[in-house]
Design an enzyme around this catalytic site. Structure first.
Site, PDB file in Angstrom:
ATOM      1  N   ARG A 226     -41.529 -16.072   4.472  1.00 65.01           N
ATOM      2  CA  ARG A 226     -41.731 -17.454   4.887  1.00 65.01           C
ATOM      3  C   ARG A 226     -43.075 -17.522   5.598  1.00 65.01           C
ATOM      4  NH1 ARG A 226     -38.400 -18.600   1.717  1.00 65.01           N
ATOM      5  NH2 ARG A 226     -36.401 -19.651   2.019  1.00 65.01           N
ATOM      6  N   GLU A 255     -45.561 -26.735   3.029  1.00 66.24           N
ATOM      7  CA  GLU A 255     -45.467 -26.707   1.569  1.00 66.24           C
ATOM      8  C   GLU A 255     -45.205 -28.111   1.038  1.00 66.24           C
ATOM      9  OE1 GLU A 255     -42.686 -23.678   0.329  1.00 66.24           O
ATOM     10  OE2 GLU A 255     -43.840 -22.104   1.309  1.00 66.24           O
ATOM     11  N   HIS A 274     -45.105 -20.803  -3.970  1.00 71.46           N
ATOM     12  CA  HIS A 274     -43.708 -20.477  -3.663  1.00 71.46           C
ATOM     13  C   HIS A 274     -42.866 -20.416  -4.956  1.00 71.46           C
ATOM     14  CE1 HIS A 274     -40.707 -20.409  -0.120  1.00 71.46           C
ATOM     15  NE2 HIS A 274     -40.250 -19.694  -1.137  1.00 71.46           N
TER      16      HIS A 274
HETATM   17  P1  NDP Z   1     -31.708  -9.868   2.613  1.00 72.95           P
HETATM   18  O1  NDP Z   1     -30.802 -10.498   3.586  1.00 72.95           O
HETATM   19  O2  NDP Z   1     -31.129  -9.123   1.466  1.00 72.95           O
HETATM   20  O3  NDP Z   1     -32.676  -8.868   3.364  1.00 72.95           O
HETATM   21  C1  NDP Z   1     -33.304  -9.150   4.578  1.00 72.95           C
HETATM   22  C2  NDP Z   1     -33.805  -7.845   5.174  1.00 72.95           C
HETATM   23  O4  NDP Z   1     -34.556  -8.131   6.336  1.00 72.95           O
HETATM   24  C3  NDP Z   1     -32.715  -6.877   5.564  1.00 72.95           C
HETATM   25  O5  NDP Z   1     -33.101  -5.584   5.143  1.00 72.95           O
HETATM   26  C4  NDP Z   1     -32.697  -6.929   7.086  1.00 72.95           C
HETATM   27  O6  NDP Z   1     -32.273  -5.645   7.530  1.00 72.95           O
HETATM   28  C5  NDP Z   1     -34.176  -7.207   7.365  1.00 72.95           C
HETATM   29  N1  NDP Z   1     -34.450  -7.804   8.659  1.00 72.95           N
HETATM   30  C6  NDP Z   1     -33.807  -8.823   9.282  1.00 72.95           C
HETATM   31  N2  NDP Z   1     -34.380  -9.079  10.462  1.00 72.95           N
HETATM   32  C7  NDP Z   1     -35.404  -8.197  10.591  1.00 72.95           C
HETATM   33  C8  NDP Z   1     -36.384  -7.960  11.595  1.00 72.95           C
HETATM   34  N3  NDP Z   1     -36.402  -8.657  12.743  1.00 72.95           N
HETATM   35  N4  NDP Z   1     -37.312  -6.997  11.367  1.00 72.95           N
HETATM   36  C9  NDP Z   1     -37.292  -6.264  10.237  1.00 72.95           C
HETATM   37  N5  NDP Z   1     -36.370  -6.425   9.258  1.00 72.95           N
HETATM   38  C10 NDP Z   1     -35.447  -7.393   9.440  1.00 72.95           C
HETATM   39  O7  NDP Z   1     -32.666 -11.008   2.094  1.00 72.95           O
HETATM   40  P2  NDP Z   1     -33.521 -11.068   0.751  1.00 72.95           P
HETATM   41  O8  NDP Z   1     -34.172  -9.760   0.535  1.00 72.95           O
HETATM   42  O9  NDP Z   1     -32.704 -11.661  -0.318  1.00 72.95           O
HETATM   43  O10 NDP Z   1     -34.598 -12.179   1.173  1.00 72.95           O
HETATM   44  C11 NDP Z   1     -35.403 -11.988   2.308  1.00 72.95           C
HETATM   45  C12 NDP Z   1     -36.166 -13.260   2.638  1.00 72.95           C
HETATM   46  O11 NDP Z   1     -37.163 -13.484   1.652  1.00 72.95           O
HETATM   47  C13 NDP Z   1     -35.330 -14.540   2.621  1.00 72.95           C
HETATM   48  O12 NDP Z   1     -34.675 -14.733   3.865  1.00 72.95           O
HETATM   49  C14 NDP Z   1     -36.326 -15.609   2.301  1.00 72.95           C
HETATM   50  O13 NDP Z   1     -36.892 -16.127   3.481  1.00 72.95           O
HETATM   51  C15 NDP Z   1     -37.391 -14.883   1.503  1.00 72.95           C
HETATM   52  N6  NDP Z   1     -37.321 -15.193   0.068  1.00 72.95           N
HETATM   53  C16 NDP Z   1     -38.426 -15.687  -0.530  1.00 72.95           C
HETATM   54  C17 NDP Z   1     -38.426 -15.944  -1.876  1.00 72.95           C
HETATM   55  C18 NDP Z   1     -39.622 -16.489  -2.540  1.00 72.95           C
HETATM   56  O14 NDP Z   1     -39.472 -17.209  -3.511  1.00 72.95           O
HETATM   57  N7  NDP Z   1     -40.811 -16.181  -2.060  1.00 72.95           N
HETATM   58  C19 NDP Z   1     -37.229 -15.737  -2.713  1.00 72.95           C
HETATM   59  C20 NDP Z   1     -36.108 -15.216  -1.967  1.00 72.95           C
HETATM   60  C21 NDP Z   1     -36.177 -14.947  -0.625  1.00 72.95           C
HETATM   61  P3  NDP Z   1     -31.622  -5.408   8.968  1.00 72.95           P
HETATM   62  O15 NDP Z   1     -30.445  -6.331   9.045  1.00 72.95           O
HETATM   63  O16 NDP Z   1     -31.288  -3.950   8.981  1.00 72.95           O
HETATM   64  O17 NDP Z   1     -32.699  -5.730   9.919  1.00 72.95           O
HETATM   65  C1  7N6 Z   2     -36.372 -20.729  -5.205  1.00 69.37           C
HETATM   66  C2  7N6 Z   2     -36.234 -19.549  -4.264  1.00 69.37           C
HETATM   67  C3  7N6 Z   2     -35.494 -18.321  -1.334  1.00 69.37           C
HETATM   68  O1  7N6 Z   2     -35.397 -18.267  -0.102  1.00 69.37           O
HETATM   69  O2  7N6 Z   2     -37.706 -19.087  -0.956  1.00 69.37           O
HETATM   70  C4  7N6 Z   2     -36.809 -18.757  -1.944  1.00 69.37           C
HETATM   71  O3  7N6 Z   2     -34.577 -17.980  -2.079  1.00 69.37           O
HETATM   72  C5  7N6 Z   2     -36.746 -19.888  -2.907  1.00 69.37           C
HETATM   73  C6  7N6 Z   2     -36.337 -20.303  -6.649  1.00 69.37           C
END
Ligand code: NDP
Ligand code: 7N6
Length: 308
Positions: A226, A255, A274
């Site tokens: 984000r 955005e 995005h």
């Molecule tokens: P997950 O919940 O699978 O993974 C999140 C990870 O972040 C976990 O490994 C967690 O581990 C870690 N985490 C949480 N807090 C912290 C912290 N303070 N410091 C370091 N690590 C931390 O989520 P996803 O992998 O599915 O998605 C992650 C993020 O990516 C979403 O929340 C979203 O904001 C973004 N995203 C963006 C997309 C795009 O289109 N660009 C698409 C999908 C997601 P632990 O609990 O051990 O800390």
């Molecule tokens: C849209 C995904 C998420 O958090 O930011 C992404 O999953 C958007 C296809």
């Protein structure tokens, strides 16, 4: 929880065609309808949505079609008793493949040549500009669905992978897992720092001037998390002063990013709107999660991916 309608809110169109989601959900045991702003909901409804709306708090359960749920007021969901689920788990290929594209582009200079192609310009990069990913170090901040997908692919490319997360469980392909408090050390010798964390009170602004200063001058920042995980002015200053080599950004502070934002100007910044997670089967991936949870709700089981 008794669900007697699935309401697919029009905002889902931000991620995929709403009617495709409705179609993919039609195999569910409950009726599926498209809904628009201004409509009301009741305690028999499951709402599938991209964005939050106040009216959803009257439903039994709201499913966000994104992994990130930072725009949802989880306290309000707890207070109203409405369940909130997210779509983490479905981005393990899309976003990591996009990240491999950024890394390859920087290493092999593809973005520069694409720019030159527009001007029909046959000009090589300096001899010392291209490099190989093999042997380079990458630090993946956040080792969930996306972070692990990136770590797997980086490992397969011969990169040396470290990561950052709160829990210290070992992760396949990751040499060392650092605690968030050690972020500065974790990024200090990385050629690439990739952000794949949720936006939370803990992660907001975590990539600040200090962290960017700690990164080597030949390193790249990749943000697929984000926008607000990174301090906007600090990133612009690092790019202006050349304290990092460049950045790839998919998530922004605002955005769509306004056309007059300075970030658009940098040759060494790769920008995608995005869309790192976009794929032609997104509707099916979302529908599979919702279908599974409709069945769980019918059995009285805990919902998968429940976040409030
Ligand atoms: P997950 O919940 O699978 O993974 C999140 C990870 O972040 C976990 O490994 C967690 O581990 C870690 N985490 C949480 N807090 C912290 C912290 N303070 N410091 C370091 N690590 C931390 O989520 P996803 O992998 O599915 O998605 C992650 C993020 O990516 C979403 O929340 C979203 O904001 C973004 N995203 C963006 C997309 C795009 O289109 N660009 C698409 C999908 C997601 P632990 O609990 O051990 O800390
Ligand atoms: C849209 C995904 C998420 O958090 O930011 C992404 O999953 C958007 C296809």
């Amino acid at each position: 929880m008794e669900i007697d309608r699935i309401a697919v809110h029009e905002s889902v169109a931000e991620a995929c065609p709403t009617d495709s989601v409705v179609q993919s959900l039609s195999a569910c045991s409950v009726p599926v309808e498209q809904t628009a702003d201004g409509e009301s909901y009741d305690d028999g409804d499951c709402v599938v949505t991209f964005s939050p709306r106040e009216a959803f708090l009257d439903a039994a359960w709201v499913h966000g079609v994104r992994a990130g749920y930072d725009e949802f007021d989880t306290a309000a969901y707890e207070a109203s008793g409405t369940a909130l689920t997210n779509s983490t788990g479905i981005h393990g290929d899309t976003v990591p493949e996009t990240v491999v594209g950024y890394l390859t582009s920087f290493a092999r200079r593809l973005h520069v040549y694409r720019d030159r192609q527009r001007d029909r310009e046959w000009e090589h990069e300096p001899y010392d500009a291209p490099f190989t990913l093999s042997g380079e170090r990458i630090c993946v901040v956040g080792l969930g669905t996306i972070g692990r997908g990136i770590a797997d692919r980086a490992d397969a490319l011969g990169m040396r992978v470290v990561g950052v997360r709160r829990s210290d469980d070992p992760v396949p392909g990751v040499e060392r897992v650092y605690e968030p408090a050690d972020l500065r050390t974790a990024v200090a010798d990385a050629r690439f720092v990739v952000l794949a964390v949720p936006l939370t009170d803990e992660t907001e602004g975590v990539v600040d001037a200090q962290i960017l200063d700690a990164m080597p001058t030949d390193s790249y920042l990749v943000n697929v998390a984000r926008g607000d995980v990174v301090v906007e002015d600090a990133l612009l200053a690092a790019l202006d002063e050349g304290t990092i080599a460049g950045a790839a950004i998919d998530a922004y502070w605002e955005e769509p990013l306004p056309a007059d934002h300075p970030l658009w100007e940098y040759e060494n910044v790769l920008m995608t709107p995005h869309c790192a997670a976009f794929t032609n089967r997104y509707h099916e991936d979302v529908a599979a999660l919702v279908r599974e949870n409709v069945e769980r709700a019918a059995r009285g089981d805990e919902l998968r991916n429940r976040v409030a």
